[in-house]
Design an enzyme around this catalytic site. Structure first.
Site, PDB file in Angstrom:
ATOM      1  N   SER A   1      30.334  39.703  29.203  1.00  0.00           N
ATOM      2  CA  SER A   1      29.706  39.240  30.441  1.00  0.00           C
ATOM      3  C   SER A   1      28.247  39.680  30.425  1.00  0.00           C
ATOM      4  CB  SER A   1      30.433  39.894  31.628  1.00  0.00           C
ATOM      5  OG  SER A   1      29.675  39.807  32.811  1.00  0.00           O
TER       6      SER A   1
ATOM      7  N   TYR B   1      33.936  46.514  37.032  1.00  0.00           N
ATOM      8  CA  TYR B   1      33.792  45.322  36.177  1.00  0.00           C
ATOM      9  C   TYR B   1      32.716  45.584  35.117  1.00  0.00           C
ATOM     10  CZ  TYR B   1      33.249  40.355  34.900  1.00  0.00           C
ATOM     11  OH  TYR B   1      33.189  39.159  34.212  1.00  0.00           O
TER      12      TYR B   1
HETATM   13  P1  NAP Z   1      39.556  32.929  36.509  1.00  0.00           P
HETATM   14  O1  NAP Z   1      39.151  31.519  36.778  1.00  0.00           O
HETATM   15  O2  NAP Z   1      39.792  33.840  37.684  1.00  0.00           O
HETATM   16  O3  NAP Z   1      40.868  32.916  35.572  1.00  0.00           O
HETATM   17  C1  NAP Z   1      41.429  34.137  35.161  1.00  0.00           C
HETATM   18  C2  NAP Z   1      42.575  33.896  34.180  1.00  0.00           C
HETATM   19  O4  NAP Z   1      43.057  35.178  33.775  1.00  0.00           O
HETATM   20  C3  NAP Z   1      43.735  33.158  34.815  1.00  0.00           C
HETATM   21  O5  NAP Z   1      44.351  32.328  33.853  1.00  0.00           O
HETATM   22  C4  NAP Z   1      44.699  34.296  35.192  1.00  0.00           C
HETATM   23  O6  NAP Z   1      46.063  33.880  35.175  1.00  0.00           O
HETATM   24  C5  NAP Z   1      44.453  35.269  34.040  1.00  0.00           C
HETATM   25  N1  NAP Z   1      44.822  36.639  34.364  1.00  0.00           N
HETATM   26  C6  NAP Z   1      44.462  37.415  35.424  1.00  0.00           C
HETATM   27  N2  NAP Z   1      45.053  38.626  35.339  1.00  0.00           N
HETATM   28  C7  NAP Z   1      45.799  38.612  34.203  1.00  0.00           C
HETATM   29  C8  NAP Z   1      46.638  39.542  33.557  1.00  0.00           C
HETATM   30  N3  NAP Z   1      46.883  40.762  34.087  1.00  0.00           N
HETATM   31  N4  NAP Z   1      47.246  39.192  32.395  1.00  0.00           N
HETATM   32  C9  NAP Z   1      47.044  37.968  31.853  1.00  0.00           C
HETATM   33  N5  NAP Z   1      46.277  37.021  32.419  1.00  0.00           N
HETATM   34  C10 NAP Z   1      45.652  37.346  33.591  1.00  0.00           C
HETATM   35  O7  NAP Z   1      38.487  33.687  35.599  1.00  0.00           O
HETATM   36  P2  NAP Z   1      37.222  33.129  34.776  1.00  0.00           P
HETATM   37  O8  NAP Z   1      36.056  33.090  35.691  1.00  0.00           O
HETATM   38  O9  NAP Z   1      37.596  31.905  34.021  1.00  0.00           O
HETATM   39  O10 NAP Z   1      36.953  34.347  33.772  1.00  0.00           O
HETATM   40  C11 NAP Z   1      37.610  34.407  32.508  1.00  0.00           C
HETATM   41  C12 NAP Z   1      36.978  35.522  31.683  1.00  0.00           C
HETATM   42  O11 NAP Z   1      35.571  35.295  31.543  1.00  0.00           O
HETATM   43  C13 NAP Z   1      37.130  36.908  32.323  1.00  0.00           C
HETATM   44  O12 NAP Z   1      37.319  37.873  31.318  1.00  0.00           O
HETATM   45  C14 NAP Z   1      35.771  37.101  32.989  1.00  0.00           C
HETATM   46  O13 NAP Z   1      35.447  38.444  33.171  1.00  0.00           O
HETATM   47  C15 NAP Z   1      34.858  36.422  31.991  1.00  0.00           C
HETATM   48  N6  NAP Z   1      33.580  35.999  32.564  1.00  0.00           N
HETATM   49  C16 NAP Z   1      33.524  35.056  33.552  1.00  0.00           C
HETATM   50  C17 NAP Z   1      32.275  34.648  34.033  1.00  0.00           C
HETATM   51  C18 NAP Z   1      32.146  33.576  35.077  1.00  0.00           C
HETATM   52  O14 NAP Z   1      31.028  33.231  35.449  1.00  0.00           O
HETATM   53  N7  NAP Z   1      33.227  32.983  35.553  1.00  0.00           N
HETATM   54  C19 NAP Z   1      31.118  35.234  33.553  1.00  0.00           C
HETATM   55  C20 NAP Z   1      31.219  36.219  32.565  1.00  0.00           C
HETATM   56  C21 NAP Z   1      32.450  36.581  32.076  1.00  0.00           C
HETATM   57  P3  NAP Z   1      46.980  33.953  36.507  1.00  0.00           P
HETATM   58  O15 NAP Z   1      46.412  32.927  37.432  1.00  0.00           O
HETATM   59  O16 NAP Z   1      48.349  33.656  36.031  1.00  0.00           O
HETATM   60  O17 NAP Z   1      46.817  35.355  37.049  1.00  0.00           O
END
Ligand code: NAP
Length: 251
Positions: free
Chosen positions: A142, A155
């Site tokens: 991130s 985080y």
């Molecule tokens: P998101 O839309 O909230 O999706 C999160 C995913 O992780 C869902 O499939 C969820 O499944 C799963 N998850 C949550 N807790 C879990 C657990 N304990 N075990 C296994 N799966 C779990 O998140 P996102 O924004 O796409 O982010 C994905 C990754 O990218 C994360 O690591 C985040 O930190 C990173 N990231 C995101 C951004 C951004 O702008 N969005 C920026 C930098 C980094 P369930 O629904 O079944 O819980």
């Protein structure tokens, strides 16, 4: 060079958001997919969508909670029985926001357990499957792997640790021909960021500080993951690739 034909990829947290975007990108390049999430309903919907859009790929859903060693071990057994593993994407993550002065231990522990110990747990369990394949590991980092903002200390601590875990694993697993890299998305439009997108002040900050002047898309993160998963990146390891519209470059 970028073909992933014949490769099998396991993507944690791929029921939606960036994980699903990465899954689509890997399937476009030819990979078979093992999608994963905690909740069955979202996982089944993602599997159905990808099977519809990529009928020539083998796509299976494997429930896995990265905070449970038992669940991770069960997922690895399922992956092995389905033909093995070449590409591991550690994408599952959460972001629970609170200032440190009000933060209960439980919130801190849950954040670290999911966002960094989860990566360690899945990597350790996947190693026997990745060995001997010239495997690829891609960890979701991130902007907060490098910088910080108020209200998200656990985080930032977790994502900084994922950056260092990525580098450490790259050095340990080079002997097995495994490359370990990180993808660090900037501000990407996903469920996790809905509260940010609705916050006019923060949205303004993001627009002012992102030279591209827009939120990124999950496909743009997926395309970079597909590059790192391919043989085009065989001499790339221990790197964190920012997909951020220029945010870090402009600080
Ligand atoms: P998101 O839309 O909230 O999706 C999160 C995913 O992780 C869902 O499939 C969820 O499944 C799963 N998850 C949550 N807790 C879990 C657990 N304990 N075990 C296994 N799966 C779990 O998140 P996102 O924004 O796409 O982010 C994905 C990754 O990218 C994360 O690591 C985040 O930190 C990173 N990231 C995101 C951004 C951004 O702008 N969005 C920026 C930098 C980094 P369930 O629904 O079944 O819980």
């Amino acid at each position: 060079m970028f073909s992933l034909n014949g490769k099998i990829a396991f993507i944690t947290g791929s029921s939606r958001g960036i994980g699903l975007g990465i899954a689509r990108a890997l399937a476009r390049q030819g990979a078979d997919l093992r999608l994963s999430a905690v909740h069955r309903e979202g996982l089944d919907a993602a599997v159905a969508e990808l099977r519809r859009n990529f009928p020539e790929r083998r796509i299976e859903g494997i429930p896995c909670d990265v905070t449970s060693q038992e669940s991770v071990d069960a997922a690895m057994r399922a992956i092995e029985s389905l033909g093995g593993l070449h590409i591991l994407v550690n994408n599952a993550g959460i972001n629970l926001r609170a200032p440190v002065e009000d933060m209960p231990d439980e919130l801190w522990q849950q954040m670290l357990d999911t966002d960094v110990t989860g990566v360690f747990r899945v990597c350790r369990a996947a190693l026997p499957l990745l060995k001997g394949h010239g495997g690829k590991v891609i960890n979701l980092c991130s902007l907060m792997s490098e910088i910080a903002r108020p209200g998200i200390a656990p985080y930032a601590a977790a994502k900084g640790a994922v950056r260092q875990l990525t580098r450490a694993l790259a050095t340990e697993w080079a002997q097995y021909g495994i490359q370990v890299n990180g993808v660090a998305p900037g501000f990407i439009a996903t469920d996790m960021n809905k509260p940010l997108m609705a916050d006019a002040a923060l949205n303004g900050y993001i627009m002012r500080h992102t030279p591209a002047k827009r939120w990124g898309t999950v496909d743009e993160v997926g395309n970079v993951a597909a590059f790192l998963a391919s043989s085009a990146a065989d001499f790339v390891t221990g790197q964190i690739l920012f997909v951020d519209g220029g945010f870090m470059a402009s600080l």
